[in-house]
Design a protein around this motif. Structure first.
Motif, PDB file in Angstrom:
ATOM      1  N   ASP A  10       0.862  -1.183   0.000  1.00  0.00           N
ATOM      2  CA  ASP A  10       0.000   0.000   0.000  1.00  0.00           C
ATOM      3  C   ASP A  10       0.901   1.237   0.000  1.00  0.00           C
ATOM      4  O   ASP A  10       1.734   1.403   0.894  1.00  0.00           O
ATOM      5  N   PRO A  11       0.794   2.111  -1.003  1.00  0.00           N
ATOM      6  CA  PRO A  11       1.698   3.263  -1.090  1.00  0.00           C
ATOM      7  C   PRO A  11       1.715   4.131   0.167  1.00  0.00           C
ATOM      8  O   PRO A  11       2.738   4.748   0.478  1.00  0.00           O
ATOM      9  N   ARG A  12       0.618   4.166   0.911  1.00  0.00           N
ATOM     10  CA  ARG A  12       0.518   5.052   2.071  1.00  0.00           C
ATOM     11  C   ARG A  12       1.048   4.395   3.356  1.00  0.00           C
ATOM     12  O   ARG A  12       1.069   5.022   4.416  1.00  0.00           O
ATOM     13  N   GLN A  13       1.501   3.157   3.271  1.00  0.00           N
ATOM     14  CA  GLN A  13       1.768   2.384   4.471  1.00  0.00           C
ATOM     15  C   GLN A  13       2.867   2.973   5.358  1.00  0.00           C
ATOM     16  O   GLN A  13       2.706   3.051   6.581  1.00  0.00           O
ATOM     17  N   LEU A  14       3.989   3.390   4.781  1.00  0.00           N
ATOM     18  CA  LEU A  14       5.082   3.914   5.600  1.00  0.00           C
ATOM     19  C   LEU A  14       4.670   5.186   6.325  1.00  0.00           C
ATOM     20  O   LEU A  14       5.006   5.386   7.501  1.00  0.00           O
ATOM     21  N   ARG A  15       3.941   6.045   5.640  1.00  0.00           N
ATOM     22  CA  ARG A  15       3.496   7.293   6.264  1.00  0.00           C
ATOM     23  C   ARG A  15       2.559   6.997   7.437  1.00  0.00           C
ATOM     24  O   ARG A  15       2.658   7.629   8.503  1.00  0.00           O
ATOM     25  N   LEU A  16       1.665   6.043   7.247  1.00  0.00           N
ATOM     26  CA  LEU A  16       0.736   5.675   8.318  1.00  0.00           C
ATOM     27  C   LEU A  16       1.489   5.044   9.484  1.00  0.00           C
ATOM     28  O   LEU A  16       1.218   5.360  10.646  1.00  0.00           O
ATOM     29  N   ALA A  17       2.444   4.163   9.188  1.00  0.00           N
ATOM     30  CA  ALA A  17       3.205   3.514  10.252  1.00  0.00           C
ATOM     31  C   ALA A  17       4.008   4.531  11.054  1.00  0.00           C
ATOM     32  O   ALA A  17       4.048   4.472  12.297  1.00  0.00           O
ATOM     33  N   ALA A  18       4.632   5.485  10.387  1.00  0.00           N
ATOM     34  CA  ALA A  18       5.403   6.510  11.095  1.00  0.00           C
ATOM     35  C   ALA A  18       4.498   7.340  12.001  1.00  0.00           C
ATOM     36  O   ALA A  18       4.879   7.712  13.118  1.00  0.00           O
ATOM     37  N   PRO A  35       1.919 -11.468  23.774  1.00  0.00           N
ATOM     38  CA  PRO A  35       2.990 -11.919  22.867  1.00  0.00           C
ATOM     39  C   PRO A  35       2.424 -12.325  21.523  1.00  0.00           C
ATOM     40  O   PRO A  35       1.405 -13.026  21.447  1.00  0.00           O
ATOM     41  N   THR A  36       3.089 -11.880  20.459  1.00  0.00           N
ATOM     42  CA  THR A  36       2.570 -12.082  19.105  1.00  0.00           C
ATOM     43  C   THR A  36       3.637 -12.694  18.221  1.00  0.00           C
ATOM     44  O   THR A  36       4.677 -12.063  17.986  1.00  0.00           O
ATOM     45  N   PRO A  37       3.426 -13.902  17.709  1.00  0.00           N
ATOM     46  CA  PRO A  37       4.329 -14.433  16.677  1.00  0.00           C
ATOM     47  C   PRO A  37       4.130 -13.626  15.395  1.00  0.00           C
ATOM     48  O   PRO A  37       3.050 -13.659  14.803  1.00  0.00           O
ATOM     49  N   LEU A  38       5.127 -12.884  14.989  1.00  0.00           N
ATOM     50  CA  LEU A  38       4.985 -11.963  13.874  1.00  0.00           C
ATOM     51  C   LEU A  38       4.882 -12.697  12.549  1.00  0.00           C
ATOM     52  O   LEU A  38       5.325 -13.836  12.406  1.00  0.00           O
ATOM     53  N   GLY A  39       4.302 -12.004  11.562  1.00  0.00           N
ATOM     54  CA  GLY A  39       4.360 -12.481  10.193  1.00  0.00           C
ATOM     55  C   GLY A  39       5.733 -12.148   9.616  1.00  0.00           C
ATOM     56  O   GLY A  39       6.445 -11.273  10.124  1.00  0.00           O
ATOM     57  N   GLY A  40       6.128 -12.813   8.551  1.00  0.00           N
ATOM     58  CA  GLY A  40       7.478 -12.620   8.021  1.00  0.00           C
ATOM     59  C   GLY A  40       7.646 -11.371   7.181  1.00  0.00           C
ATOM     60  O   GLY A  40       8.749 -11.069   6.747  1.00  0.00           O
ATOM     61  N   THR A  41       6.574 -10.644   6.923  1.00  0.00           N
ATOM     62  CA  THR A  41       6.655  -9.466   6.074  1.00  0.00           C
ATOM     63  C   THR A  41       5.704  -8.398   6.610  1.00  0.00           C
ATOM     64  O   THR A  41       4.824  -8.678   7.422  1.00  0.00           O
ATOM     65  N   THR A  42       5.923  -7.164   6.148  1.00  0.00           N
ATOM     66  CA  THR A  42       5.136  -6.021   6.593  1.00  0.00           C
ATOM     67  C   THR A  42       5.219  -5.875   8.117  1.00  0.00           C
ATOM     68  O   THR A  42       4.255  -5.526   8.774  1.00  0.00           O
ATOM     69  N   THR A  43       6.377  -6.154   8.654  1.00  0.00           N
ATOM     70  CA  THR A  43       6.643  -5.945  10.072  1.00  0.00           C
ATOM     71  C   THR A  43       7.494  -4.677  10.191  1.00  0.00           C
ATOM     72  O   THR A  43       8.613  -4.639   9.689  1.00  0.00           O
ATOM     73  N   HIS A  44       6.950  -3.682  10.855  1.00  0.00           N
ATOM     74  CA  HIS A  44       7.616  -2.386  11.008  1.00  0.00           C
ATOM     75  C   HIS A  44       8.194  -2.303  12.423  1.00  0.00           C
ATOM     76  O   HIS A  44       7.497  -2.596  13.403  1.00  0.00           O
ATOM     77  N   PHE A  45       9.451  -1.880  12.537  1.00  0.00           N
ATOM     78  CA  PHE A  45      10.144  -1.871  13.828  1.00  0.00           C
ATOM     79  C   PHE A  45      10.733  -0.504  14.129  1.00  0.00           C
ATOM     80  O   PHE A  45      11.042   0.280  13.218  1.00  0.00           O
ATOM     81  N   SER A  68      -3.018  -1.623   7.437  1.00  0.00           N
ATOM     82  CA  SER A  68      -2.607  -1.284   6.080  1.00  0.00           C
ATOM     83  C   SER A  68      -2.234  -2.579   5.374  1.00  0.00           C
ATOM     84  O   SER A  68      -1.597  -3.452   5.967  1.00  0.00           O
ATOM     85  N   ASP A  69      -2.593  -2.699   4.110  1.00  0.00           N
ATOM     86  CA  ASP A  69      -2.499  -3.978   3.413  1.00  0.00           C
ATOM     87  C   ASP A  69      -1.203  -4.114   2.609  1.00  0.00           C
ATOM     88  O   ASP A  69      -0.718  -3.144   2.015  1.00  0.00           O
ATOM     89  N   THR A  70      -0.701  -5.335   2.594  1.00  0.00           N
ATOM     90  CA  THR A  70       0.355  -5.739   1.674  1.00  0.00           C
ATOM     91  C   THR A  70      -0.131  -6.993   0.956  1.00  0.00           C
ATOM     92  O   THR A  70      -0.526  -7.962   1.600  1.00  0.00           O
ATOM     93  N   LYS A  71      -0.103  -6.964  -0.359  1.00  0.00           N
ATOM     94  CA  LYS A  71      -0.604  -8.090  -1.144  1.00  0.00           C
ATOM     95  C   LYS A  71       0.526  -9.079  -1.388  1.00  0.00           C
ATOM     96  O   LYS A  71       1.612  -8.695  -1.819  1.00  0.00           O
ATOM     97  N   GLU A  72       0.236 -10.357  -1.107  1.00  0.00           N
ATOM     98  CA  GLU A  72       1.210 -11.425  -1.280  1.00  0.00           C
ATOM     99  C   GLU A  72       0.724 -12.423  -2.318  1.00  0.00           C
ATOM    100  O   GLU A  72      -0.468 -12.490  -2.633  1.00  0.00           O
ATOM    101  N   GLU A  73       1.661 -13.209  -2.805  1.00  0.00           N
ATOM    102  CA  GLU A  73       1.333 -14.259  -3.765  1.00  0.00           C
ATOM    103  C   GLU A  73       1.161 -15.583  -3.024  1.00  0.00           C
ATOM    104  O   GLU A  73       2.084 -16.043  -2.342  1.00  0.00           O
ATOM    105  N   GLY A  74      -0.007 -16.178  -3.134  1.00  0.00           N
ATOM    106  CA  GLY A  74      -0.256 -17.466  -2.507  1.00  0.00           C
ATOM    107  C   GLY A  74       0.200 -18.618  -3.390  1.00  0.00           C
ATOM    108  O   GLY A  74       0.212 -18.517  -4.621  1.00  0.00           O
ATOM    109  N   LEU A  75       0.584 -19.716  -2.755  1.00  0.00           N
ATOM    110  CA  LEU A  75       1.048 -20.884  -3.495  1.00  0.00           C
ATOM    111  C   LEU A  75      -0.139 -21.670  -4.034  1.00  0.00           C
ATOM    112  O   LEU A  75      -1.135 -21.884  -3.345  1.00  0.00           O
TER     113      LEU A  75
END
Length: 644
Positions: free
Chosen positions: A344-352, A404-414, A452-459
């Motif tokens: 999502d183009p707006r994601q970094l701005r929203l996360a900040a 405690p949250t097991p994170l997803g491997g992507t779209t994790t902002h730190f 905020s969404d990130t689109k992934e490719e499913g197998l």
């Protein structure tokens, strides 16, 4: 003439009228005018920089208005200093310190004592230093300096990336791996599961009751999550931080044999709604991945993009590559994406913005992952439903509860400082994201929700899906063994409620997957085919427990999925939720495969191939035929301008 004063004022270069007013060129870019660089371009950077509260040199480089090589060659010429292409350093300080300073001593004999690759306002400081000193360092580019440091410190960089966590927090590292005692415990549990029906009635009923309690605990968490309502619309109209208040943001993408998705990735990252001067985007590749390296070289990229090659070494995992780049991160915040992600183009701005409003203990924001090619087949449809239940229902609930949250491997902002405080990712854990989520909880931090969404490719095919899911389950087992080495300490850090959630979400996930077919078949047998069991309190309790867990399990599968489909307005997928019991049979198969793979190949990383999608619901993904859906194409990455 060379421009070394505090600023230069050029008038009339823009013609007549208001636009022709003088624009002061700060010293960090003013010298380029004498090198023949167009004044209009320099003035544009000089006007843009104050609005973003960043220096003009970074603005010029990151927006692609000049190449890094041209900029630093012109800087060397204006200072009367040599420009070095091949560098031999005399290193005594650590790698991170040298790269942060942007300078290092040279091997003697050398015409100059040191080499410098200044960034941003350090360029102006170096120009100012010329007035006070006749001898200045040689000049090179930041990329050449990094390559020289990595070449001379390859072994040290590789060792720190692989074993830094073990050296500093050995109790939180999965090295040296699964111990014989761990395998004995697993073997005993599995043997009891298989022998349960042949054990004495009282013992078998007791074991069955224990399994029912563990399974019921996990079901309770998932069922409770549907009552936590996360409102994406609440942030849709949120007033985000302006360009001047936004910090520098680091974006990391680990690539391994991903040449086919490079174009799509660059298009996605090129659309980010974030000041280009404040972006620090790093592509991480392996030393022997010539195909991906060639694909990246084919595209001229501005200086905000950087290709970092991990030195050869073991393990060959995504977390090791991330650890290689972590000392290079220049951002206050850092996000990890996968190669196939469409962001999502707006994601970094929203996360900040959310980070700025959150307490300092919010170390991470977990974004929402969507399967974009859900129409590719039955497996991708069920994968879509599972992801939606996890990231639209369970994840926001855990964030609201601060569990405690097991994170997803992507779209994790730190927060970058927290990552460095925890020494990054565990390079030997094949589900490093889940492990990091638990470690953050142990250190007193928690995970927030990022709607905020990130689109992934499913197998699409079962075999690669099983390989991927086996790796995930194996990583959950590694994480469980690691943090249960010292159960009293873990309990003391997490407390009773946090410990309950951690046990439920990590080892509980694997255990419930392992026993899922056993408990299901046991219950169906009792309900339909089995004779009446011997009367007794224990027998009656376990029979009732089996029925309750069976019904509760079905509800815990279907209800969060239905809620997620409703929140996403994916009514076309609701009927598919009826197939989830069969889908979780595949999850169970992956859990059993993970147990055996953990014993034989504990640190093997099952690579997932991307770029095979046939459909794209959003229209943002390249299809297998190489054609793009009929959606507006994003703006390409700005081409770099030549000087003169």
């Amino acid at each position: 003439m060379a421009v070394l004063d505090r600023s230069i004022v050029a008038r009339g270069a823009l013609g007549e009228g208001p636009a022709a007013e003088a624009v002061m060129l700060p010293p960090e870019i003013g010298f380029l005018l004498a090198a023949g660089f167009p004044y209009q371009t320099l003035a544009e950077a000089a006007e843009t920089a104050p609005r973003c509260r960043i220096d003009a040199a970074t603005t010029l480089l990151n927006t692609g208005l000049i190449s890094e090589d041209v900029f630093y060659r012109a800087l060397a010429a204006s200072l009367g200093a040599p420009f070095l292409e091949d560098i031999r350093l005399c290193l005594s300080a650590g790698t991170q310190q040298v790269l942060e300073d942007g300078a290092a001593p040279l091997v003697q004999p050398s015409p100059r004592a040191a080499v410098s690759a200044p960034r941003g306002r350090a360029v102006a400081q170096l120009i100012e230093a010329r007035k006070r000193s006749a001898v200045l360092p040689a000049i090179t580019t930041p990329t050449r300096l990094r390559l020289a440091v990595f070449a001379q410190r390859a072994d040290a960089v590789a060792t720190e990336a692989a074993d830094g966590l073990q050296q500093h927090f050995p109790e939180w590292s999965c090295r040296p791996g699964v111990q014989p005692g761990d395998l004995i415990v697993v073997g005993t549990v599995l043997a009891l599961l298989f022998l349960m029906t042949s054990l004495p009635n009282g013992l078998s009923m007791s074991l069955l009751g224990l399994l029912q309690i563990v399974t019921a605990a996990m079901l309770t968490v998932r069922l409770a999550s549907i009552f936590v309502w996360s409102r994406p619309n609440a942030v849709a109209g949120m007033r985000c931080l302006g360009d001047d208040a936004l910090p520098t943001y680091t974006v990391m993408v680990a690539l391994c044999r991903e040449a086919r998705v490079v174009d799509q990735l660059l298009l996605s990252l090129g659309r980010l709604d974030y000041p280009q001067a404040k972006l620090d985007i790093k592509f991480l590749i392996e030393a022997d991945d010539a195909e991906t390296a060639a694909a990246l070289r084919r595209v001229p990229m501005p200086a905000r993009f950087e290709v970092v090659t991990a030195p050869p070494g073991l393990p060959r995992t995504k977390p090791r590559a991330l650890n290689v780049a972590l000392p290079l991160a220049r951002g206050d915040y850092l996000v990890v994406y996968d190669a196939e992600d469409v962001v999502d183009p707006r994601q970094l701005r929203l996360a900040a913005t959310l980070f700025a409003r959150a307490p300092a203990t919010t170390a991470c924001l977990q974004g929402r992952l969507l399967i974009d090619n859900c129409k590719d087949g039955w497996l991708t449809r069920l994968f879509t439903i599972e992801y939606s239940a996890l990231f639209d229902v369970l994840g926001p609930a855990l964030a609201a509860w601060r569990m405690p949250t097991p994170l997803g491997g992507t779209t994790t902002h730190f927060r970058t400082r927290v990552l460095r405080e925890l020494y990054g990712w565990d390079a030997w854990n094949v589900t490093e994201d889940a492990d990091l989520g638990i470690r953050m909880a142990l250190a007193g931090y928690h995970v927030g929700d990022l709607p905020s969404d990130t689109k992934e490719e499913g197998l699409v095919k079962v075999k690669p899906w099983l390989r991927q899911r086996t790796r995930w389950m194996k990583g959950f087992l590694q994480t469980s063994f690691t943090h249960l080495r010292h159960p009293r300490e873990t309990y003391g850090r997490l407390g009773p409620v946090g410990s309950f959630f951690a046990l439920t979400l990590v080892p509980g996930t694997v255990l419930s997957a392992l026993v899922y077919p056993l408990l299901t078949l046991w219950t169906i047998y009792q309900m339909l085919l089995g004779p009446q069991a011997e009367a007794g309190i224990l027998s009656d309790a376990t029979r009732m427990g089996s029925h309750a867990v069976f019904v509760g399990g079905l509800l815990a599968m279907v209800l969060p999925a239905l809620v997620a489909c409703r929140r996403r307005k994916r009514h076309d997928l609701m009927l598919w939720t009826l197939l989830l019991p069969f889908y979780f049979g595949l999850v169970s198969a992956a859990a059993w495969l993970a147990v055996f793979e953990l014993a034989r190949h504990p640190h093997r990383w099952n690579k997932t191939e991307h770029g095979l999608a046939r459909t794209s619901r959003s229209g943002a993904r390249l299809t297998r035929s190489g054609l793009r859906s009929a959606s507006p194409a994003p703006r390409p990455i700005p081409a770099m301008a030549a000087a003169g």
